[in-house]
Design an enzyme around this catalytic site. Structure first.
Site, PDB file in Angstrom:
ATOM      1  CE  LYS A  89     -12.922 -80.071  13.784  1.00 50.95           C
ATOM      2  NZ  LYS A  89     -12.440 -80.790  12.584  1.00 50.95           N
TER       3      LYS A  89
ATOM      4  CB  SER B 138     -18.550 -85.648  14.132  1.00 51.28           C
ATOM      5  OG  SER B 138     -19.271 -86.151  13.019  1.00 51.28           O
TER       6      SER B 138
ATOM      7  CG  PHE C  30     -16.424 -90.814  13.370  1.00 53.98           C
ATOM      8  CD1 PHE C  30     -16.240 -89.551  12.825  1.00 53.98           C
ATOM      9  CD2 PHE C  30     -16.564 -90.928  14.743  1.00 53.98           C
ATOM     10  CE1 PHE C  30     -16.203 -88.419  13.641  1.00 53.98           C
ATOM     11  CE2 PHE C  30     -16.518 -89.810  15.568  1.00 53.98           C
ATOM     12  CZ  PHE C  30     -16.338 -88.554  15.015  1.00 53.98           C
TER      13      PHE C  30
ATOM     14  CG  ASN D 298     -19.261 -84.942   6.134  1.00 52.68           C
ATOM     15  OD1 ASN D 298     -19.270 -85.991   6.794  1.00 52.68           O
ATOM     16  ND2 ASN D 298     -18.793 -83.794   6.611  1.00 52.68           N
TER      17      ASN D 298
ATOM     18  CG  ASN E  14     -16.748 -81.251  13.501  1.00 56.63           C
ATOM     19  OD1 ASN E  14     -16.951 -81.460  12.305  1.00 56.63           O
ATOM     20  ND2 ASN E  14     -16.257 -82.168  14.308  1.00 56.63           N
TER      21      ASN E  14
ATOM     22  CG  ASN F 160     -21.973 -86.728  10.055  1.00 60.43           C
ATOM     23  OD1 ASN F 160     -23.094 -86.248   9.886  1.00 60.43           O
ATOM     24  ND2 ASN F 160     -20.883 -86.229   9.494  1.00 60.43           N
ATOM     25  CB  THR F 161     -20.988 -90.487  15.791  1.00 57.43           C
ATOM     26  OG1 THR F 161     -20.042 -90.818  14.761  1.00 57.43           O
ATOM     27  CG2 THR F 161     -21.060 -91.637  16.780  1.00 57.43           C
TER      28      THR F 161
END
Length: 352
Positions: free
Chosen positions: A215, A182, A121, A117, A244, A184-185
């Site tokens: 996390k 994450s 966010f 994925n 994560n 993805n940012t």
């Protein structure tokens, strides 16, 4: 009740994000009327004294929770309890609403039973999530709130996003999770450093006495993971969640070059980081393990390694709604087979 494995091939004909929206629609229905779902709740929510424990000032009736990323907007808390989850972690929530990354941004690796994925966010933002939490909290099962910075927020200003969220949400959840892991940012993982962690927990602890957890990502070295988490605990973190998603695309045959991998291929990588952290921090803080857990056997391995709680996300997609019940029932037997009368005796058994 329709067998999930029978309908799964049809669900998998849908784009992953479309299938997720369909699941969300179904899991929001108990918010409107729960009575038709009560038989499922009674048959799937396992309540056995052997699984019960006290953490963060709340009772966790079973140790299997929903990992962050599925219920981003606090719309499915009641639905997740009906599936049998002992707790729910909502989010990741950002101060401002954001659409996330361009679509398509979620992909299945069916043969490897994994998800990739690059959502970024996507969420409704602080104010709308806050409103929903006010309608739910305190809930009958514990609620965690996972928080992150907006994509447009610079690294220099990131601390303000986190403190804004903590001030607004700390009274509406049982614990908070700092998400700086994450993939993805842009720049988010760069915040996994000593200076940011120190300042963040100093400011966070001045705002609230609610438990705040960190996390971490699975892609750092074991040494770096231990150093970072040890620092976080020294600065006030009340727990560590490992891990994560991973950007190790070598784990699947046909990866996309974006986003993070979760599911079965993450299992060993996640466990190795968790094991390293637990070796150092078991007994000093609360540890939660997530990443590739799809069976009671794997959940119990994490528990014996030092996890008080475990979380599941991708496993639910491949295993279906009976999975949580099955894990909790088998966990009960595994704990009993080892001669324990309560899960707290099994937690960290391999560390003793």
């Amino acid at each position: 009740m329709i067998d999930y494995q029978t309908i799964k091939p049809w669900l998998f004909k849908l784009q992953p994000e479309s299938a997720h929206h369909l699941a969300e629609f179904a899991l929001r229905l108990p918010n409107i009327c729960q009575i038709p779902f009560n038989p499922f709740l009674e048959s799937h929510f396992v309540t056995n004294e052997i699984l019960k424990q006290e953490l963060f000032g709340r009772t966790f009736l079973n140790p299997v929770g929903l990992g962050a990323g599925f219920d981003k907007n606090a719309t499915m808390i009641r639905g997740m309890q009906i599936l049998g989850f002992g707790f729910t972690e909502i989010g990741t929530v950002t101060p401002k609403p954001q659409e996330g990354n361009p679509k398509p941004r979620m992909f299945r690796h069916i043969e490897e039973q994994s998800i990739q994925n690059a959502m970024g966010f996507n969420n409704d933002g602080l104010l709308r999530v806050q409103k929903r939490l006010k309608q739910r909290f305190p809930f009958t099962t514990p609620i965690g709130i996972n928080i992150g910075k907006n994509k447009i927020t610079s690294e220099a200003e990131a601390i303000n996003d986190y403190t804004t969220l903590i001030k607004a949400l700390h009274e509406l959840g049982d614990y908070l999770v700092i998400n700086i892991s994450s993939p993805n940012t842009p720049g988010l993982r760069d915040l996994q450093n000593e200076e940011f962690i120190t300042r963040l927990f100093q400011e966070a602890k001045a705002i609230t006495t609610k438990p705040i957890l960190l996390k971490i990502a699975p892609d750092m070295s074991k040494e770096d993971a231990v150093a970072l988490t040890t620092l976080a605990v020294e600065k006030g973190a009340d727990g560590i969640i490992a891990t994560n998603t991973t950007v190790d695309y070598s784990l699947v045959k046909e990866p996309k070059e974006i986003g993070g991998l979760s599911g079965a291929v993450l299992c060993e990588k996640s466990f190795e980081i968790f094991e390293a952290v637990a070796k150092e921090l078991y007994g000093k803080t609360t540890l939660i393990s997530v990443g590739g857990i799809d069976s009671a056997k794997e959940a119990y391995r994490r528990i014996k390694a030092g996890a008080s709680l475990v979380q599941i996300y991708s496993g639910l997609i491949f295993g279906g709604p009976d999975m949580i019940k099955e894990i909790n029932l088998e966990l009960t037997e595994l704990i009993r087979a080892d001669g324990y009368t309560n899960i707290t005796q099994a937690i960290g058994a391999d560390r003793k």
